[in-house]
Design a protein around this motif. Structure first.
Motif, PDB file in Angstrom:
ATOM      1  N   ASN A 182       0.920  -1.329   0.063  1.00 50.86           N
ATOM      2  CA  ASN A 182      -0.105  -0.130   0.021  1.00 50.86           C
ATOM      3  C   ASN A 182       0.985   1.317   0.031  1.00 50.86           C
ATOM      4  O   ASN A 182       0.629   2.314   0.724  1.00 50.86           O
ATOM      5  CB  ASN A 182      -0.970   0.143   1.058  1.00 50.86           C
ATOM      6  N   GLY A 183       2.021   1.222  -0.773  1.00 51.57           N
ATOM      7  CA  GLY A 183       2.892   2.290  -0.932  1.00 51.57           C
ATOM      8  C   GLY A 183       3.950   2.683   0.274  1.00 51.57           C
ATOM      9  O   GLY A 183       4.428   3.756   0.329  1.00 51.57           O
ATOM     10  N   VAL A 184       3.807   1.503   1.136  1.00 53.64           N
ATOM     11  CA  VAL A 184       4.735   1.799   2.335  1.00 53.64           C
ATOM     12  C   VAL A 184       5.871   0.633   2.349  1.00 53.64           C
ATOM     13  O   VAL A 184       5.373  -0.723   2.074  1.00 53.64           O
ATOM     14  CB  VAL A 184       4.101   1.602   3.609  1.00 53.64           C
ATOM     15  N   THR A 185       7.058   1.088   2.253  1.00 49.26           N
ATOM     16  CA  THR A 185       8.147   0.031   2.162  1.00 49.26           C
ATOM     17  C   THR A 185       8.541  -0.647   3.713  1.00 49.26           C
ATOM     18  O   THR A 185       8.785   0.149   4.426  1.00 49.26           O
ATOM     19  CB  THR A 185       9.268   0.613   1.851  1.00 49.26           C
ATOM     20  N   PRO A 186       8.410  -1.854   4.085  1.00 48.70           N
ATOM     21  CA  PRO A 186       8.619  -2.345   5.280  1.00 48.70           C
ATOM     22  C   PRO A 186      10.170  -2.338   5.644  1.00 48.70           C
ATOM     23  O   PRO A 186      10.755  -2.259   4.699  1.00 48.70           O
ATOM     24  CB  PRO A 186       7.893  -3.817   5.187  1.00 48.70           C
ATOM     25  N   GLU A 187      10.345  -2.365   6.890  1.00 48.23           N
ATOM     26  CA  GLU A 187      11.782  -2.534   7.308  1.00 48.23           C
ATOM     27  C   GLU A 187      12.359  -3.502   6.664  1.00 48.23           C
ATOM     28  O   GLU A 187      12.123  -4.848   6.554  1.00 48.23           O
ATOM     29  CB  GLU A 187      11.651  -2.834   8.948  1.00 48.23           C
ATOM     30  N   PRO A 188      13.549  -3.264   5.943  1.00 49.89           N
ATOM     31  CA  PRO A 188      14.223  -4.219   5.066  1.00 49.89           C
ATOM     32  C   PRO A 188      14.749  -5.443   5.783  1.00 49.89           C
ATOM     33  O   PRO A 188      14.864  -6.511   5.095  1.00 49.89           O
ATOM     34  CB  PRO A 188      15.511  -3.379   4.448  1.00 49.89           C
ATOM     35  N   ASN A 189      15.001  -5.422   6.951  1.00 49.54           N
ATOM     36  CA  ASN A 189      15.487  -6.737   7.671  1.00 49.54           C
ATOM     37  C   ASN A 189      14.230  -7.591   8.425  1.00 49.54           C
ATOM     38  O   ASN A 189      14.503  -8.399   9.339  1.00 49.54           O
ATOM     39  CB  ASN A 189      16.312  -6.528   8.755  1.00 49.54           C
ATOM     40  N   SER A 190      13.078  -7.396   8.091  1.00 45.34           N
ATOM     41  CA  SER A 190      11.911  -7.863   8.607  1.00 45.34           C
ATOM     42  C   SER A 190      11.198  -8.590   7.527  1.00 45.34           C
ATOM     43  O   SER A 190      10.939  -8.171   6.246  1.00 45.34           O
ATOM     44  CB  SER A 190      11.277  -6.835   9.369  1.00 45.34           C
ATOM     45  N   ASP A 191      10.422  -9.640   8.027  1.00 49.30           N
ATOM     46  CA  ASP A 191       9.352 -10.343   7.054  1.00 49.30           C
ATOM     47  C   ASP A 191       7.905  -9.605   6.744  1.00 49.30           C
ATOM     48  O   ASP A 191       7.976  -8.615   7.668  1.00 49.30           O
ATOM     49  CB  ASP A 191       9.169 -11.550   7.486  1.00 49.30           C
TER      50      ASP A 191
END
Length: 308
Positions: free
Chosen positions: A107-116
């Protein structure tokens, strides 16, 4: 006869003063230590309560994943144009899909890169009975006003088929499923035929049910105040809700495969084989606390209910 003056000598007074200061210091140190411990315990209690609330909602979503109504028929067709275009929130994929780090934008938000991240889909809310289905006109008449609006993602089912579509128009107890900007065809039949017009026509009978289809995603991203990370829940394509503040990491494994072993998302070949999800949350320690990651990690195994 001369009397001697009684009292403490200067040395005795100094010793008493030093002892008094020492005892005062020890008492104050114990008080401050106890107060700090009490504050820390209160912070940990508050954090655990918030985490339990978030876990309850997450577990509820996972357990409902894949529910397609009407006896949970295995056959399902998705007519939404979003499914054709490959938008992850609208792809059924048997109701569940995990994303190994780094997870894609949601939805246009990038999750934390080290997280699933995790996406779940299921029929939810009130079920409305079909009174009449005009397949040629792509129109459903239901037993009551639904409260649905054009653009809602819906699921229509009977004992042999579940069809996902986007409501093209809604008026009271009538819902339309026209082809165009929302559906690749107006036909609700299996298999999907996306010809831009009628497609594969399926006439649903009066024993069919219509429900809203929920698509929710869970991930970790920057908190609303920008000071830390939080666990978020995004429903359909709406703005995400910050569920648990202070979650540093969100890791997932899935019980699947012929040997029923725990695997990462990128090792899952067939999501229909997934029977359970292992969720691990790494919580941020309260301010001033030094806690090892192991003491801040909460893990849960959650079983999917809608599996054959």
């Amino acid at each position: 006869m001369t009397q001697k003056a009684s009292g403490f000598t200067l040395t005795e007074l100094m010793i008493a003063l030093v002892l008094g200061l020492f005892l005062t210091g020890v008492t104050l140190s114990l008080y401050l230590s106890g107060d700090k411990t009490s504050q820390l315990n209160q912070q940990l209690t508050t954090l655990n309560e918030a985490t339990r609330s978030g876990y309850t909602l997450l577990a509820q979503d996972i357990r409902r994943a894949g529910y397609s109504g009407c006896g949970n028929s295995v056959r399902l067709v998705n007519l939404s144009l979003n499914a054709v275009a490959g938008q992850p929130w609208a792809v059924w994929n048997l109701g569940i899909q995990g994303f190994e780090q780094p997870a894609p934008a949601i939805n246009g938000v990038t999750p934390e890169p080290n997280s699933d991240a995790l996406r779940l889909m299921f029929a939810a809310g009130r079920s409305y009975a079909v009174v009449a289905h005009d397949a040629a006109a792509a129109s459903l008449q239901l037993n009551a006003d639904t409260g649905f609006v054009a653009g809602d993602l819906l699921l229509l089912c009977d004992e042999t088929l579940s069809s996902i579509f986007v409501a093209s128009a809604v008026a009271g107890d009538r819902v339309e499923h026209q082809a165009g900007v929302v559906n690749c065809s107006s036909g609700l039949g299996f298999p999907r035929l996306c010809d831009g017009t009628a497609g594969n026509i399926r006439q649903f009978s009066t024993n069919a049910s219509l429900m809203r289809l929920d698509s929710v995603s869970w991930y970790v991203a920057t908190s609303a105040d920008g000071l830390t990370l939080s666990l978020y829940r995004a429903q359909d394509d709406a703005e995400a809700e910050e569920v648990v503040y202070g979650v540093e990491d969100f890791q997932l494994q899935f019980l699947a495969g012929p040997d029923d072993v725990w695997q990462d998302a990128d090792a899952i070949a067939d999501w229909a084989e997934v029977l359970a999800v292992r969720v691990s949350l790494l919580l941020q320690p309260p301010a001033g606390a030094e806690l090892a990651p192991a003491s801040r990690t909460l893990s849960y195994n959650i079983t999917l209910r809608n599996r054959g």
